[in-house]
Design an enzyme around this catalytic site. Structure first.
Site, short mmCIF file in Angstrom:
data_model
loop_
_atom_site.label_atom_id
_atom_site.label_comp_id
_atom_site.label_asym_id
_atom_site.label_seq_id
_atom_site.Cartn_x
_atom_site.Cartn_y
_atom_site.Cartn_z
N LYS A 1 0.85 -1.20 0.00
CA LYS A 1 0.00 0.00 0.00
C LYS A 1 0.88 1.25 0.00
CE LYS A 1 -3.80 -2.52 1.98
NZ LYS A 1 -4.48 -3.04 3.13
N GLN B 1 -5.11 -1.94 9.26
CA GLN B 1 -4.85 -3.24 8.64
C GLN B 1 -5.42 -4.36 9.51
OE1 GLN B 1 -3.37 -3.73 5.53
NE2 GLN B 1 -4.00 -5.85 5.85
N ASP C 1 -11.43 2.04 3.14
CA ASP C 1 -11.63 0.59 2.94
C ASP C 1 -13.10 0.28 2.64
OD1 ASP C 1 -9.50 -1.15 2.86
OD2 ASP C 1 -9.24 -1.23 5.04
#
Ligand code: NDP
Length: 281
Positions: A52, A96, A119
């Site tokens: 990322k 995460q 997300d």
């Protein structure tokens, strides 16, 4: 021979488009920042977080990395998320997963401001998707829609079958296909006669988490098959939920694993970061 949908190539094209957009935004004085939080040292998470960061660098998005120790408490993490919610210079916040067991994942995800939820996991984002309002969309299913569109595969009016109903893939996938005017059926572990249903599909999206589960007996001649699964086989090679060699001869288009759906996920995260500027206005 079936069209092999090249996710690597399509994701690279999209990254280059995003890079240009971000450069133009910078010229207008807009800088995009993504905050990435990792708790503990799960090796797979470290790889994902690293990828990322690399994607951010390539596109020109500033990334802030928070690498917290495994012992971080839930309240410490909540405090960090809340402080990032309050910062005007942070556009996106990503925690995460998985988090260590002593931290309630839902509590953390629900604390991220819906305006920074790149997300797309926040209940408000999911709700917006289900009633057709603007909001962040979960990256993997959003990437699948891009793969289909950029491969000139029409969704409108098609019989779409999604195998899997998880919150991050199956459910948002079904909602997105519906938004594109597909006729959608969702299957799961309690579905009876799975083969009968999958064989109706013009577009079959498979996200069930079992290596090479879908063979040609599940697929209609000429169908488009999208394989979301990722597994390592006995020879340490990557494979999907679909038995590619068996299915490829009967379908009209198919995503390989690796190089199909996988590369799109991070690219769509980058896309969400760019869109966050609009959503925050
Ligand atoms: P989950 O395990 O959360 O969900 C699996 C779903 O498949 C469940 O809804 C389950 O049903 C259903 N299912 C399981 N077995 C069967 C069966 N025999 N018949 C029909 N349905 C079944 O998985 P995810 O959605 O998170 O992920 C699915 C796959 O995609 C995994 O291989 C994962 O690694 C991969 N993945 C890939 C990503 C990428 O970027 N390429 C991103 C995310 C995931 P029930 O609800 O009844 O239990």
């Amino acid at each position: 021979m079936a069209l092999r949908i090249d996710g690597k190539k399509i994701s690279m094209e999209m990254k280059d488009e995003l890079k240009e957009k971000v450069a133009a935004m910078k010229e207008d004085g807009v800088e995009i920042t993504l905050a990435v939080i990792q708790v503990g040292k799960d090796p797979a998470s470290t790889v994902y977080v690293g990828n990322k960061k690399k994607a951010c660098e390539y596109i020109g998005i500033r990334s802030l990395a928070y690498e917290l120790p495994e012992e971080t408490t839930e309240s410490e993490l909540l405090e960090l998320v809340e402080s990032l919610n309050d910062r005007d210079d942070v556009n996106g916040i990503l925690v995460q997963l998985p988090l260590p067991e002593h931290i309630n994942e839902n509590k953390i995800l629900n604390t991220i401001s819906a305006k920074k939820d790149v997300d797309g996991f926040h209940p408000q984002s999911v709700g917006a998707l289900s009633i057709g309002q603007k909001g962040f969309v979960s990256c993997t299913p959003a990437g699948i829609i891009e793969l289909l569109k950029r491969s000139n595969i029409e969704i409108e009016g098609k019989e779409c079958v999604v195998v899997g109903r998880s919150n991050i893939v199956g459910k948002p996938m079904a909602l997105l296909l519906l938004r594109e005017n597909g006729t959608v059926t969702v299957c799961h572990s309690r579905t009876k006669d799975l083969k009968e249903i999958t064989k109706r599909a013009d577009i079959l999206v498979v996200a069930l988490g079992k290596p090479k589960f879908i063979t040609k007996e599940y697929v209609k001649e000429g169908a488009v098959v999208i394989d979301v699964g990722i597994h390592r086989n006995e020879n340490n090679k990557l494979c999907g939920d679909v038995d590619y060699d068996d299915v490829e001869p009967v379908c009209s288009a198919i995503t390989p694993v690796p190089g199909g759906v996988g590369p799109m996920t991070i690219t769509m995260l980058m896309n969400n970061c760019v869109e966050s500027v609009e959503i925050q206005k």
